[in-house]
Design an enzyme around this catalytic site. Sequence first.
Site, PDB file in Angstrom:
ATOM      1  N   ILE A  23      -1.466  47.539  19.952  1.00 21.54           N
ATOM      2  CA  ILE A  23      -0.173  47.899  19.846  1.00 21.54           C
ATOM      3  C   ILE A  23      -0.187  48.844  18.641  1.00 21.54           C
ATOM      4  O   ILE A  23       0.956  49.597  18.344  1.00 21.54           O
ATOM      5  CB  ILE A  23       0.952  46.803  19.805  1.00 21.54           C
ATOM      6  CG1 ILE A  23       0.349  45.738  18.784  1.00 21.54           C
ATOM      7  CG2 ILE A  23       1.133  46.128  21.108  1.00 21.54           C
ATOM      8  CD1 ILE A  23       1.539  44.968  18.182  1.00 21.54           C
ATOM      9  N   GLY A  75      -5.315  52.824   9.181  1.00 19.27           N
ATOM     10  CA  GLY A  75      -6.762  53.116   8.403  1.00 19.27           C
ATOM     11  C   GLY A  75      -7.312  51.689   8.421  1.00 19.27           C
ATOM     12  O   GLY A  75      -8.595  51.355   8.111  1.00 19.27           O
ATOM     13  N   PHE A  76      -6.557  50.493   8.316  1.00 19.49           N
ATOM     14  CA  PHE A  76      -6.818  49.236   8.167  1.00 19.49           C
ATOM     15  C   PHE A  76      -7.686  48.662   9.410  1.00 19.49           C
ATOM     16  O   PHE A  76      -8.574  47.829   9.065  1.00 19.49           O
ATOM     17  CB  PHE A  76      -5.780  48.115   7.712  1.00 19.49           C
ATOM     18  CG  PHE A  76      -5.909  46.865   7.458  1.00 19.49           C
ATOM     19  CD1 PHE A  76      -6.054  45.794   8.617  1.00 19.49           C
ATOM     20  CD2 PHE A  76      -6.475  46.350   6.327  1.00 19.49           C
ATOM     21  CE1 PHE A  76      -6.218  44.462   8.263  1.00 19.49           C
ATOM     22  CE2 PHE A  76      -6.724  44.995   6.020  1.00 19.49           C
ATOM     23  CZ  PHE A  76      -6.625  44.159   6.906  1.00 19.49           C
ATOM     24  N   ASP A 124       7.877  50.204  -0.899  1.00 16.80           N
ATOM     25  CA  ASP A 124       8.073  51.189   0.210  1.00 16.80           C
ATOM     26  C   ASP A 124       8.854  50.581   1.207  1.00 16.80           C
ATOM     27  O   ASP A 124       8.511  50.600   2.366  1.00 16.80           O
ATOM     28  CB  ASP A 124       6.493  50.984   0.815  1.00 16.80           C
ATOM     29  CG  ASP A 124       5.943  52.293   1.908  1.00 16.80           C
ATOM     30  OD1 ASP A 124       6.967  53.204   1.701  1.00 16.80           O
ATOM     31  OD2 ASP A 124       5.059  52.304   2.392  1.00 16.80           O
TER      32      ASP A 124
END
Length: 869
Positions: free
Chosen positions: A535, A539-540, A653
């Site tokens: 889904i 980058g991880f 964030d």
Amino acid sequence: MVKHYNHTIIKKVVLSLAIISITTHAQAKPLILNCGSTNSAKDADGRSWDPDDIFLAAGTKFVVAKADVQDPSLPSEVPYMTARIFQSEAKYQFPLKDSTSRTMLRLHFYPSSYPNFDISKSYFAVDAGGVTLLSNFSASISAEALSQSYFIKEFFLAPSDTPTLDVTFKPSADKLQAFAFVNGIEVLPIPAIFDSDPALAGTVGAGVDATGATTVPISDSSMETMFRLNVGGQYVSPVNDSNGLMRSWYDDSVYLYGAGIGVAVAANTSIAYKSMPSYMAPLDVYSTYRSMGAYKDVNKNSNLTWIFQVDPSFMYMLRFHWCDSEMTKPNQRVFDVFINNKSAEYDVDVFAMTMATSTPIKKDYVARVAESTSELWVSLRPTDATKSQFVDVLLNGLEIFKLSDVAKKNLAGPNPSISDLMRKYQDGPASFASEKSAVSTMIITGAGGACAVGLAFVACLFVYQRKQRDPKGDGATTWLPISWNSSSTTMKSSVSGRSQGGGAGISSDAACNCRYFSLSEIMSATKNFDESNVIGVGGFGKVYKGVVDGSTMVAVKRSNPSSDQGINEFQTEIEMLSRLRHRHLVSLIGFCEDNGEMILVYDYMGQGTLREHLYKGNKIVLSWKQRLEICIGAARGLHYLHTGARYTIIHRDVKTTNILLDDKWVAKMSDFGLSKTGPDMNKGHVSTVVKGSFGYLDPEYFRRQQLTEKSDVYSFGVVLFEVLCARPVLNPSLPKEQVSLADWALRCARNGTLEDIIDPQLQGKVGQESLKKFMETAEKCLADHGTERPSMGDVLWNLEFALQVHENPDHSRGGSTTTGSVDFEGQIDQNSIMAMHRSILNIEDDDDDDDEEAARKPQNGSDNPDEIF
Ligand SMILES: *[C@@H]1O[C@H](CO)[C@@H](O)[C@H](O)[C@H]1NC(C)=O
Ligand SMILES: *[C@@H]1O[C@H](CO)[C@@H](O)[C@H](O)[C@H]1NC(C)=O
Ligand SMILES: *[C@@H]1O[C@H](CO)[C@@H](O)[C@H](O)[C@H]1NC(C)=O
Ligand SMILES: *[C@@H]1O[C@H](CO)[C@@H](O)[C@H](O)[C@H]1NC(C)=O
Ligand SMILES: *[C@@H]1O[C@H](CO)[C@@H](O)[C@H](O)[C@H]1NC(C)=O
């Protein structure tokens, strides 16, 4: 058990005056002992701690140890960094000068790593004056349940006629290598805090037990402090307690049940103890309170309820602290007190008890908690309007003490069970939790402390990214937990927490309060990482949808071996995030480290991100009420991060893609990948490399590279405008002055044209008062300087107000003149709240007028709150 918040900035205060005042009460010297030390030393508050060895009985064997690591959450090195360790029974003998008063005994424990001792093997009993205080006690399990590195057990021992108080430590005989330890001991004579016998609660009717007694003799009972709350107020640190008693008073909000949390208010009047001794509670406690708010009709059938985790099969004494600073005659605010759903007292009228305004009073009740439950419920419910002019309740402070079982002379309960705690919901049983989820997300810790634990961070790609990447291309019900920082440069996330010496596996250590998944469980949950379950991609690594335990939907984030997010960050995330649990934070369910994998498992959020419901082809239009509720939920999550957790946590964030919605539309903050905790927040900010998302970034943070929780407030203000205007925060295709939503909204606010840019879908469906409050709040969040921005608590309060006036528009008239005066300089101006409270109360009074107003403005569906449910 009493918890200290490490983030409280404790000023060095010399306590000698306070100590003198204790001395005069009880004619005995307080003993404040730093166990295992050889010299006197001062803690961060300036209190002097003496060596303990002269109080050890002759021949006692011990080991003196120094902790290997100093956890950043420790308030001070003294007394926690040294310990006295006992491998066989050991006895302290403290002189007692006064046999007629109670003795306060505080034991300080720091279950850390000590050379040559495995703290997880430490199980022991503690007896004092013939009463078993603790047995089979594991300090490390208790610390884990509290999500704290250290904690304090506080007891009030019954008066004794012996000349010494003997305190023995006994390692549990049935455990190999068991040992006892203690870091600090305080033995303080105390004034007559427990003077009268409390009323018996729990029998429906008048509080009469089977024998006809209405009070319970407690003079022979020893007690343990379980909870001590400054209701509707803030944490009161030990140095600010009255009479130098060094008690901590905690915020009550984490124990509140359900949605009806009332309003927290600070009194505007000056409060004086009058006949009440000042040592009962500090004035801070009496000058703040929680009540239900100004809406009679809403209050009529509701209640304020707090839920506490306690040990079963004990009696508990509940001490209610009240001080009514508003009412000026009897029968204005009258309410009933319920303990464990049974009446403790009907028709409590604080004014009538004191016959004076702003006069503190306390009242004690005793209730038994049955063997079958470990919860203590406290509810306040207004009596009907015939007896109470303003249908409302009041509470200023609440203390809960466990009473010793007099026959067995026992106060010891079982160690907290982490798996049981995992099953508790902070906001009350299951009301909002997904039924499917076997592993729940909320915890109330038992004995004494804080709301523990939890986790969560999950970033989401924007909708268009998801649409591009979602292999199945199905829209509405997926979300993408992808760490946003993947593409960014150096991220020096150095949450020290408990990670010991880097690199070591987490699975072995007690740090994570979440579940360990084997790789095979993960494989079967995701059908061997089937691409059709992907889904999200970042980058991880990839994020998969999965199912565990038969039916629980989860999101599985599997790190890409080549990702630069290394093992240390992975561990840091688990350690920190698994400790934060809150209804408005996305939950980390567990993790997997098998075969060098780094896999995190989260709750699945059925409704995706807030952003995808605002624009970009949103299928459903969120009503104003829903938008407010979502903003309130997110604000609560942030408020918790800022004030409720062990560290002050700055999210860094905040944006609409990091506000996720579960299938019941409950907002949850996610993606703490960039979060900073502030173990060293003493300077009020964390200096750091600038991170975050453009469009939401606090300009002050950008300029000064100093992070405070007000940076989150700024970003949240941008979110509020995004919700209001339903447009992206940066839209390069617009004319230059409109590209940045934050700039454009501020400009419009200054020109008074803000209403022209709100979401056309909202036009005509939002009450003026609600809209005005919302816009005003959003604007204040965007203040240039952090110090001028409101706290998240203030933002929350204002959004709740906006919701209230939206739902009860006929009550808003008159509020408008005073709400404008809510002052955001630093704290909300409590005077204005009071003024508003009063002015609304007055209007309520004016019933005829009200009805007329209501008749003119029928519930004409300014918005249909249920349209999407
Ligand atoms: C004690 O109270 C004062 C005034 O309310 C406050 O300024 C100070 O920070 C408090 N001290 C601590 C250690 O919390
Ligand atoms: C408090 O309110 C809830 C729901 O509104 C209700 O279920 C409960 O019975 C009430 N409790 C008391 C003690 O009135
Ligand atoms: C109080 O009543 C509620 C239902 O209204 C129930 O869920 C809860 O378990 C009760 N609490 C206790 C301590 O009995
Ligand atoms: C002691 O505590 C541990 C941990 O809670 C528990 O597993 C064990 O059964 C307890 N032992 C006894 C004898 O109560
Ligand atoms: C609060 O108290 C001050 C001084 O006692 C007074 O001037 C002010 O009007 C009060 N505010 C309200 C809202 O009552």
